[in-house]
Design an enzyme around this catalytic site. Structure first.
Site, mmCIF file in Angstrom:
data_model
loop_
_atom_site.group_PDB
_atom_site.id
_atom_site.type_symbol
_atom_site.label_atom_id
_atom_site.label_comp_id
_atom_site.label_asym_id
_atom_site.label_seq_id
_atom_site.Cartn_x
_atom_site.Cartn_y
_atom_site.Cartn_z
ATOM 1 C CE LYS A 78 -3.941 1.883 2.455
ATOM 2 N NZ LYS A 78 -5.161 1.844 3.537
ATOM 3 C CB SER A 153 -8.327 3.677 2.468
ATOM 4 O OG SER A 153 -7.415 3.274 3.463
ATOM 5 C CB SER A 177 -8.728 0.967 5.366
ATOM 6 O OG SER A 177 -9.251 2.145 5.465
#
Lengths: 477, 478
Positions: A78, A153, A177
């Site tokens: 990420k 997210s 997320s």
């Protein structure tokens, strides 16, 4: 053999038996990415050069008999996790060119295992959002149906795993997320107990809630990746000083004799009937496997969402204050006075949702409002922890949905932030209480979109959750 | 201006003191003063994204020692908070400090004021990180030096118990002395290791309510504190007498003009949005650790002062002077063991030794037993005080046995009445004018004759004996 179809465990075996090399696996993934990521948009940046070097190194380690579970495995990181020498932008214009001079704890762990980083995953800017539509750079599409969002997210991380563009990815979970995008894309996502994985090098959104975890295709893979990233880090004061058992040991021992809880608040107003049906069916399956199930209540749940938005936005308003254009990152071209430098830089460098949270948080912390918002939210936190603890006195885990609905259509919710926030209702209590939870597919809705099942445990009960998750996964096969 | 007598000032001090740890408060960077800009910083103290603070335990221990030495209650549970504001010298845009649960609270210390001993309350002592420094450069404009970012500080907040500039200075000096005793800071004021903010308001004497206060920031010398207070007090009284009001504001003291100038008004002040720092765990102290810290604190100035007054017969004022510096106090105690009259020793210390001694850069150049010898010789009348002064100076240059020195240089006091009388007669003969004046009742005229006798003895005559003999001789002439 289609390399990109293999789980981490399967690929690892083949690598160690030298049936395939890490360089081959890495190239296979880049070919897959080349083919599909133009459409999916899971990656915000590829790191081909680094990846091939790491793959060569991995092959060398394998040849020398020094392989570990993740050696040579291609994965995605990420974009809010610092990677030395590779831009770490948090999908924000603010850090578009930020190249951190250090590796995150988990990056070091991955490098130590000789895992191969394919690239950085798209996300909502600074991890604020539930659809990955808040990325400053691109929209990620849900591989199951490309008119749908992948969730957020960690949308890029989930989409890449679902689209077979990485063997696994790392994400971060502040209010859901990891779990929610895993649910939306039909993969496995694990949010570890707060303090299990060091936050050192994770660009902070809400420090007391953030936790890094894996997104994988199987429950077993989640255990394998967690083995690599869990552990005490003296450079993170919130990292818990304890040792961790091998998360794969006892994974397949089954759930017979366990006791699970179904909190009624998780099945109330706002839940889509298809989601409710799929999760209740999952509960039945557990029952069939010998799990006793009780209906329970989490009375403080009704305050969880506002408490979450107060705490996370307050912390974010302070954590993101350092992006001022003085030392690194974006700086506005035009400014006269010092205050203009701050204002222009931050107005231009941050996206709308980030600014909204900063304003919310600054307001909640400001003098005269602190007691009514921040302090109250901390009190709610105590209540929620108490409610959960009570349940875990008599239960091994909680069965719940991950989100009230399946993946939204792209653009469907962007106009109404409150409606977007409501989608986090089932995941945020877990972060507030610092608990571990696993998200995994448990069926589909009428449109064929995956429904996510969430198993929540008491602190450091990852092994129980993984065991339950594995049993459920086998059952569905 | 007469009106000024109707007012009194109310002062509270906030003292910042840099702790002498080798490394910074939240990372491993060195704290050395004066290094090249941005050579003593790392991603943590520069607030790079993803970095986290790890508390330096020694900072906590040092702060607790400061608290114990100033009679504070030590918190067994304490936490750190973020103070949020934007400024280019503050990389994270928040300073990690302590808000509602400081490490130390409810302390006090004693000062020697005009009206004797006075207790000044200490509200709290908390730990925090220093900010960086802005460097202004003609070529590049304003630049940031992060070397100081994360240097550990304690802030010591006093109660508004101080009522004069002298008391403020005495408090500051006493605090400095105590901190130096504990060894937690070098308290070097020129390097900014110890600096002080003065909160000052005035009120008509007899009124209970406090007036509106102003704050003067970063005063780093005793003189500046004194002058800034005197100026600001006068300014506030004059303002009120003119019918004006005092505005709550921060004022800057200008060393050149000796005046204070408005910097920013209260309404421009930041809302710091304090909240507990989620990156840091609460600070929990065990009883064992607290005991260990308490045991590590040396005997402090007040306790020593009490001994000096009660057992050695020193005045509180003299005792304060000696105990202000642990080096002079240790020295005094070592020397006092070797003399029967510590009071004489104390006088020697204060009048001679402490004038030669530079507390920040040197040691006392005379062995304590040698100074004790000087005191003993003074006490027994073997030498007089002007000789004592000479001896101390000589030993400071070249330390040796004081008795030997006096003998070798023939500095012993002349107590021989015959000899002294011969000098007296000679002086009386040579000064008929002074003798006449004395006869007319001008007692002071004897002084001139006395001086001549003394110079005849090369300063070695017993002054008391000479005075007695001379008075007798002069009175006989009446």
């Amino acid at each position: 053999m289609n390399i990109t179809e293999l789980s981490v465990r399967e690929l690892s075996e083949k690598l160690q038996k030298k049936e395939v090399s890490s360089v081959e696996a890495t190239k296979a993934y880049f070919e897959k990415i080349e083919k599909t990521d133009g459409e999916i948009g899971a990656y915000v940046r590829l790191t081909q050069d680094v990846a091939l070097k790491q793959a060569e190194q991995a092959d060398k380690a394998i040849a020398e008999g020094k392989a570990t579970a993740l050696t040579g495995i291609p994965y995605g990181m990420k974009d809010n996790i610092c990677t030395k020498g590779s831009v770490t932008s948090c999908a924000s214009k603010m850090l578009e060119n930020f190249n951190p001079p250090y590796d995150a704890f988990v990056t070091k762990k991955m490098n130590g295992e000789n895992a191969v980083m394919l690239g950085k995953m798209n996300m909502d800017e600074f991890a604020m959002g539930s659809t990955t539509e808040n990325s400053a750079f691109k929209v990620t599409k849900n591989p199951v149906r490309t008119d749908r969002v992948p969730g957020g997210s960690s949308g890029g991380s989930a989409a890449a795993v679902a689209a077979k563009e990485a063997a696994f990815t790392l994400g971060s979970d502040t209010g859901g997320s990891i779990r929610q995008p895993a649910a939306f894309c039909g993969v496995v996502g694990l949010k570890p107990t707060y303090g299990t994985v060091s936050r050192n090098g994770l660009v902070a959104f809400a420090s007391s809630l953030d936790q890094i975890g894996p997104l994988t295709r199987t429950v077993e893979d989640a255990a394998v990746v967690l083995n690599a990233i869990a552990g005490h880090d003296p450079l993170d004061s919130t990292s818990v000083d304890r040792t961790y058992d091998d998360f794969t040991v006892g994974l397949k021992d089954g759930v017979k004799g366990m006791r699970a809880a179904l909190p009624k608040e998780y099945f109330g107003e706002g839940i889509h009937p298809d989601v409710k049906a799929a999760v209740l069916k999952a509960a039945e399956e557990f029952q069939k496997m010998g799990v006793a199930i009780d209906e329970v209540s989490i009375p403080a749940m009704e305050y969880a969402l506002p408490a979450y938005y107060v705490i996370s936005s307050s912390e974010a308003s302070s954590n993101l204050a350092r992006f001022d254009g003085v030392r690194y990152g974006y700086r506005a071209d035009s400014y006269e006075e010092m205050d203009d430098l701050y204002k222009n830089t931050r107005s231009e460098g941050f996206g709308k949702e980030v600014k909204r949270r900063i304003m919310l948080g600054s307001f909640a912390l400001s003098s005269g409002y602190y007691d009514a918002y921040y302090k109250k939210a901390l009190q709610v936190r105590t209540l929620i922890i108490r409610d959960f603890n009570k349940i875990f006195e008599n239960h091994d885990f909680i069965i719940s949905p991950v989100a009230p609905t399946t993946a939204y259509k792209i653009g469907e919710k962007t106009a109404d932030p409150i409606e977007m926030y409501l989608g986090d209702i089932y995941t945020v209590p877990v972060n507030i209480a610092g608990l571990p939870a696993i998200s995994m597919p448990c069926g589909f809705d009428g449109d064929g979109m995956p429904v996510g099942l969430q198993l929540i445990g008491k602190v450091f009960s990852e092994k129980t959750l993984l065991r339950a998750g594995w049993a459920f996964e086998q059952n569905g096969r | 201006m007469n009106m000024i007598k109707d007012y009194e000032m109310v002062i509270g001090l906030e003292v910042h003191c840099e702790l002498g740890t080798k490394t910074k408060i939240f990372c491993g960077c060195p704290t050395t003063f004066g290094a090249e800009p941005n050579t003593q910083c790392c991603p943590v103290c520069m607030g790079m994204p993803g970095t986290l603070p790890v508390l330096n335990k020694q900072v906590v221990e040092y702060a607790i020692k400061a608290g114990m030495a100033t009679n504070c209650t030590i918190a067994k549970f304490s936490k750190q908070d973020r103070k949020n504001y934007f400024y280019p010298d503050l990389p994270k845009a928040y300073q990690i400090s302590q808000y509602d649960l400081p490490l130390c609270e409810h302390g006090w210390l004693e000062i020697e004021g005009e009206n004797g001993t006075k207790k000044i309350g200490i509200t709290r002592i908390h730990i925090e990180e220093d900010a960086g420094k802005l460097v202004h450069n003609d070529e590049y404009g304003t630049m940031v030096d992060c070397n100081r970012c994360g240097v550990p500080l304690i802030e010591i907040v006093s109660e508004p118990d101080i009522r004069s500039a002298e008391e403020a200075v005495a408090y500051f000096k006493k605090l400095r002395a105590i901190i130096l005793y504990t060894g937690i800071s070098d308290c070097k004021m020129q390097e900014g290791s110890m600096r002080c903010d003065v909160n000052l308001s005035v009120r008509k004497k007899g009124t209970g309510k406090f007036g509106t206060r102003t704050e003067m920031k970063n005063l780093n010398s005793f003189t500046f504190i004194q002058k800034a207070i005197e100026y600001e007090y006068k300014r506030q009284v004059e303002e009120l007498e003119k019918g004006g009001t005092i505005i709550q504001e921060t004022r800057r003291y200008d060393q050149a003009s000796g005046k204070t100038y408005s910097m920013r008004k209260k309404e421009d002040a930041n809302d710091y949005r304090y909240f507990p720092d989620p990156d840091l765990a609460p600070i929990v102290m065990s009883d064992e650790k607290l005991k260990e810290l308490r045991d590590s604190i040396p005997t402090l100035p007040d306790e020593r002062k009490k001994t000096y007054v009660d057992s050695y017969g020193l005045t509180p004022y003299d005792a304060e002077l000696i105990t202000n510096d642990m080096a002079t106090a240790d020295y005094f105690e070592a020397a006092a063991e070797k003399t029967a009259n510590p009071k004489i020793l104390a006088n020697l210390m204060i009048a001679e030794v402490m004038k030669l001694y530079d507390a920040e850069n040197g040691a006392i150049a005379i062995a304590p037993e040698h100074l004790a010898q000087v005191a003993e010789m003074l006490r027994s009348g073997e030498i007089n005080s002007s000789v004592a002064k000479k001896v101390v100076k000589a030993l400071w240059e070249h330390d040796e046995d004081a008795c030997e020195y006096v003998r070798a240089n023939d500095l012993g006091q002349i107590n021989d009445e015959e000899l002294l009388m011969s000098y007296i007669r000679e002086a009386i003969e040579k000064n008929p004018k002074s003798v006449e004046d004395y006869k007319k009742g001008k007692v002071a005229a004897a002084k001139a004759i006395m001086g001549q006798v003394m110079s005849k003895t090369k300063g070695r005559g017993n002054p008391i004996l000479i005075d007695t003999l001379l008075t007798k001789a002069l009175d006989a002439l009446k």
